[in-house]
Design a protein around this motif. Structure first.
Motif, PDB file in Angstrom:
ATOM      1  N   HIS A 102       0.857  -1.172   0.000  1.00 40.83           N
ATOM      2  CA  HIS A 102       0.000   0.000   0.000  1.00 40.83           C
ATOM      3  C   HIS A 102       0.902   1.235   0.000  1.00 40.83           C
ATOM      4  O   HIS A 102       1.755   1.374   0.877  1.00 40.83           O
ATOM      5  CB  HIS A 102      -0.899   0.030   1.231  1.00 40.83           C
ATOM      6  CG  HIS A 102      -1.716  -1.212   1.429  1.00 40.83           C
ATOM      7  ND1 HIS A 102      -2.473  -1.785   0.435  1.00 40.83           N
ATOM      8  CD2 HIS A 102      -1.891  -1.990   2.516  1.00 40.83           C
ATOM      9  CE1 HIS A 102      -3.083  -2.847   0.904  1.00 40.83           C
ATOM     10  NE2 HIS A 102      -2.743  -3.004   2.173  1.00 40.83           N
ATOM     11  N   ILE A 103       0.698   2.138  -0.962  1.00 39.17           N
ATOM     12  CA  ILE A 103       1.546   3.319  -1.122  1.00 39.17           C
ATOM     13  C   ILE A 103       0.722   4.555  -0.782  1.00 39.17           C
ATOM     14  O   ILE A 103      -0.381   4.729  -1.298  1.00 39.17           O
ATOM     15  CB  ILE A 103       2.081   3.413  -2.566  1.00 39.17           C
ATOM     16  CG1 ILE A 103       2.851   2.151  -2.921  1.00 39.17           C
ATOM     17  CG2 ILE A 103       2.941   4.649  -2.743  1.00 39.17           C
ATOM     18  CD1 ILE A 103       3.208   2.036  -4.375  1.00 39.17           C
ATOM     19  N   THR A 104       1.262   5.415   0.076  1.00 41.03           N
ATOM     20  CA  THR A 104       0.603   6.657   0.470  1.00 41.03           C
ATOM     21  C   THR A 104       1.559   7.818   0.245  1.00 41.03           C
ATOM     22  O   THR A 104       2.707   7.776   0.695  1.00 41.03           O
ATOM     23  CB  THR A 104       0.181   6.621   1.946  1.00 41.03           C
ATOM     24  OG1 THR A 104      -0.635   5.471   2.160  1.00 41.03           O
ATOM     25  CG2 THR A 104      -0.592   7.870   2.320  1.00 41.03           C
ATOM     26  N   VAL A 105       1.087   8.854  -0.458  1.00 41.22           N
ATOM     27  CA  VAL A 105       1.876  10.046  -0.742  1.00 41.22           C
ATOM     28  C   VAL A 105       1.122  11.266  -0.229  1.00 41.22           C
ATOM     29  O   VAL A 105      -0.068  11.412  -0.506  1.00 41.22           O
ATOM     30  CB  VAL A 105       2.156  10.194  -2.254  1.00 41.22           C
ATOM     31  CG1 VAL A 105       2.900  11.489  -2.547  1.00 41.22           C
ATOM     32  CG2 VAL A 105       2.929   9.016  -2.782  1.00 41.22           C
ATOM     33  N   VAL A 106       1.816  12.124   0.525  1.00 40.34           N
ATOM     34  CA  VAL A 106       1.241  13.374   1.016  1.00 40.34           C
ATOM     35  C   VAL A 106       2.100  14.512   0.492  1.00 40.34           C
ATOM     36  O   VAL A 106       3.313  14.548   0.714  1.00 40.34           O
ATOM     37  CB  VAL A 106       1.188  13.417   2.559  1.00 40.34           C
ATOM     38  CG1 VAL A 106       0.613  14.731   3.039  1.00 40.34           C
ATOM     39  CG2 VAL A 106       0.383  12.261   3.090  1.00 40.34           C
ATOM     40  N   LEU A 107       1.472  15.448  -0.233  1.00 40.12           N
ATOM     41  CA  LEU A 107       2.159  16.630  -0.755  1.00 40.12           C
ATOM     42  C   LEU A 107       1.758  17.854   0.064  1.00 40.12           C
ATOM     43  O   LEU A 107       0.642  17.931   0.582  1.00 40.12           O
ATOM     44  CB  LEU A 107       1.794  16.862  -2.225  1.00 40.12           C
ATOM     45  CG  LEU A 107       2.060  15.728  -3.201  1.00 40.12           C
ATOM     46  CD1 LEU A 107       1.639  16.155  -4.599  1.00 40.12           C
ATOM     47  CD2 LEU A 107       3.510  15.319  -3.193  1.00 40.12           C
ATOM     48  N   ASP A 108       2.662  18.821   0.136  1.00 39.77           N
ATOM     49  CA  ASP A 108       2.374  20.066   0.849  1.00 39.77           C
ATOM     50  C   ASP A 108       3.044  21.204   0.092  1.00 39.77           C
ATOM     51  O   ASP A 108       3.941  20.989  -0.714  1.00 39.77           O
ATOM     52  CB  ASP A 108       2.889  19.998   2.286  1.00 39.77           C
ATOM     53  CG  ASP A 108       2.205  20.999   3.192  1.00 39.77           C
ATOM     54  OD1 ASP A 108       1.286  21.692   2.726  1.00 39.77           O
ATOM     55  OD2 ASP A 108       2.612  21.102   4.367  1.00 39.77           O
ATOM     56  N   GLU A 109       2.597  22.430   0.362  1.00 42.11           N
ATOM     57  CA  GLU A 109       3.173  23.612  -0.280  1.00 42.11           C
ATOM     58  C   GLU A 109       4.337  24.159   0.537  1.00 42.11           C
ATOM     59  O   GLU A 109       4.271  24.202   1.756  1.00 42.11           O
ATOM     60  CB  GLU A 109       2.120  24.711  -0.403  1.00 42.11           C
ATOM     61  CG  GLU A 109       1.214  24.564  -1.582  1.00 42.11           C
ATOM     62  CD  GLU A 109       0.316  25.777  -1.734  1.00 42.11           C
ATOM     63  OE1 GLU A 109       0.572  26.554  -2.663  1.00 42.11           O
ATOM     64  OE2 GLU A 109      -0.604  25.932  -0.928  1.00 42.11           O
ATOM     65  N   LYS A 110       5.393  24.566  -0.169  1.00 37.00           N
ATOM     66  CA  LYS A 110       6.497  25.274   0.504  1.00 37.00           C
ATOM     67  C   LYS A 110       6.039  26.673   0.805  1.00 37.00           C
ATOM     68  O   LYS A 110       5.367  27.318   0.007  1.00 37.00           O
ATOM     69  CB  LYS A 110       7.727  25.328  -0.400  1.00 37.00           C
ATOM     70  CG  LYS A 110       8.465  24.044  -0.442  1.00 37.00           C
ATOM     71  CD  LYS A 110       9.824  24.210   0.129  1.00 37.00           C
ATOM     72  CE  LYS A 110      10.596  22.962  -0.197  1.00 37.00           C
ATOM     73  NZ  LYS A 110      11.410  22.440   0.781  1.00 37.00           N
ATOM     74  N   LYS A 111       6.412  27.172   1.955  1.00 37.12           N
ATOM     75  CA  LYS A 111       5.990  28.506   2.328  1.00 37.12           C
ATOM     76  C   LYS A 111       7.051  29.527   2.054  1.00 37.12           C
ATOM     77  O   LYS A 111       8.158  29.309   1.827  1.00 37.12           O
ATOM     78  CB  LYS A 111       5.632  28.525   3.803  1.00 37.12           C
ATOM     79  CG  LYS A 111       4.453  27.612   4.058  1.00 37.12           C
ATOM     80  CD  LYS A 111       3.925  27.770   5.440  1.00 37.12           C
ATOM     81  CE  LYS A 111       2.602  27.083   5.560  1.00 37.12           C
ATOM     82  NZ  LYS A 111       2.602  25.815   6.138  1.00 37.12           N
TER      83      LYS A 111
END
Length: 111
Positions: A102-111
């Motif tokens: 099971h593969i989980t990817v979480v992306l976020d924005e650079k501030k």
């Protein structure tokens, strides 16, 4: 704003997929996709698809700038193994394990 994508029951070993996940953890999305595109491992293509799905989810959520996204977390969990048998000599049989992950990817924005 975080965007998440999950792929369950991918037909590859979690141990081999973690080697690919370690390459892209913490990288910008464009750099990560470039690294995955030129990687020789089978898992690179699968992980690349999950990262692209997370980018599409971020666009749907209304992220202001997709170029500022980076891979915040990526983890690979072991899924159930498909168990098969193959005939061997003298009427015996050997077990074959076909692992999933099971593969989980979480992306976020650079501030």
């Amino acid at each position: 704003m975080e965007a998440t994508a999950k792929l369950k029951f991918a037909r590859l070993s979690a141990r081999k997929a973690r080697l690919v996940a370690d390459m892209v953890r913490g990288k910008q999305v464009q750099d990560a996709l470039t690294m995955l595109r030129f990687s020789q491992q089978k898992a690179a293509g699968v992980v690349s698809g999950v990262v692209q799905s997370a980018v599409a989810n971020a666009e749907q959520k209304g992220v202001s700038d997709v170029d500022r996204l980076f891979v915040k977390t990526i983890y690979i969990d072991q899924g159930p193994a498909l168990k098969r048998f193959i005939p061997r000599a003298m009427g015996r049989a050997s077990r074959i394990r076909k692992p999933t992950s099971h593969i989980t990817v979480v992306l976020d924005e650079k501030k």
